[in-house]
Scaffold this motif. Structure first.
Motif, PDB file in Angstrom:
ATOM      1  N   TRP A   6       1.222  -1.103   0.581  1.00  0.00           N
ATOM      2  CA  TRP A   6      -0.125   0.130   0.107  1.00  0.00           C
ATOM      3  C   TRP A   6       0.436   1.097   0.139  1.00  0.00           C
ATOM      4  CZ3 TRP A   6      -5.191  -0.050  -0.542  1.00  0.00           C
ATOM      5  CH2 TRP A   6      -5.845  -0.204  -0.818  1.00  0.00           C
ATOM      6  N   TYR A  31      -5.166   6.799  -2.205  1.00  0.00           N
ATOM      7  CA  TYR A  31      -4.605   4.900  -1.773  1.00  0.00           C
ATOM      8  C   TYR A  31      -3.986   4.724  -2.495  1.00  0.00           C
ATOM      9  CZ  TYR A  31      -5.145   6.773   2.754  1.00  0.00           C
ATOM     10  OH  TYR A  31      -4.260   8.094   4.580  1.00  0.00           O
ATOM     11  N   ARG A  76       0.764   5.808   0.216  1.00  0.00           N
ATOM     12  CA  ARG A  76      -0.499   6.926  -0.782  1.00  0.00           C
ATOM     13  C   ARG A  76       0.232   8.350  -1.220  1.00  0.00           C
ATOM     14  NH1 ARG A  76      -1.316   9.680   5.135  1.00  0.00           N
ATOM     15  NH2 ARG A  76       0.483  10.704   5.568  1.00  0.00           N
TER      16      ARG A  76
END
Lengths: 112, 115
Positions: free
Chosen positions: B34, B90, B36
């Motif tokens: 992940w 994200y 962002r």
């Protein structure tokens, strides 16, 4: 430390011209990757160049890597309106597995 | 061509609420990530995940964040109590294997707005 730091340029060119953007980094790298991001969209992987490579081509893209100067360039030849996007370079952080550090991005506008 | 998918594309939430962002990585990939991107800023690494556990996380990934692979296909990011500064795009990514030569393939992103 900051890795994958592009020259923070906004580049506006005519369709058919070449677009060149640069990226510098501060520590040793295994590879350097370039990504494209169309406005508000996801990141599209363009090309990966390894530290033992000096130049790599993919279609109209040409990437160079100069590890002595800790810099890379991305050249888009014969640009098209569809090339309008932000272009980021990214490098893996040494102390991680695959953690990428991205630069701020170069915004390229190709005018039809 | 296989691609990483993410849902929802947009999410608006109130400060203090929990959100779950979902991702379906490319099916034969083993590493998941992940990242962002706060509006106008760089893409920042949050966390990497392999073999059902976190392999690395950044200083951004504090106790308010968690990741999970609840089944064989989904990979989720949960923010327990959202803050205004969590507003960002994200991105989920996946790569086939280990090592620093692996290309990471990114999804289209979820735009999170915390009010």
């Amino acid at each position: 430390s900051q890795q994958g730091e592009e020259d923070p340029q906004a580049l506006s060119i005519q369709e058919g011209e070449n677009a060149t953007m640069n990226c510098s980094y501060k520590t040793s790298i295994n590879n350097l990757q370039w990504y494209r991001q169309n406005s508000g969209r996801g990141l599209v992987h363009l090309i990966l160049i390894r530290s033992n490579e000096r130049e790599k081509h993919s279609g109209r893209l040409r990437v160079t890597l100069d590890t002595s100067k800790k810099s890379s360039s991305l050249l888009i030849t014969a640009s098209r309106a569809a090339d309008t996007a932000s272009y980021f370079c990214a490098t893996p952080i040494n102390y991680g597995n695959n953690r990428l550090a991205f630069g701020k991005g170069n915004q390229v506008v190709v005018i039809p | 061509e296989p691609e990483v998918t993410q849902t929802p594309s947009h999410q608006v939430t109130q400060m203090g609420q929990e959100v779950i962002l979902r991702c379906v990585p490319i099916s034969n990939h083993l590493y998941f990530y992940w990242y962002r991107q706060i509006l106008g800023q760089k893409v920042e690494f949050l966390v990497s995940f392999y073999n059902n556990e976190i392999s690395e996380k950044s200083e951004i990934f504090d106790d308010q964040f968690s990741v999970e692979r609840p089944d064989g296909s989904n990979f989720t990011l949960k923010i327990r109590s959202t803050k205004l500064e969590d507003s960002a795009m994200y991105f989920c990514a996946s790569s086939e294997g280990a090592g620093r030569q692996e290309t990471q393939y990114f999804g289209p992103g979820t735009r999170l707005l915390v009010l």
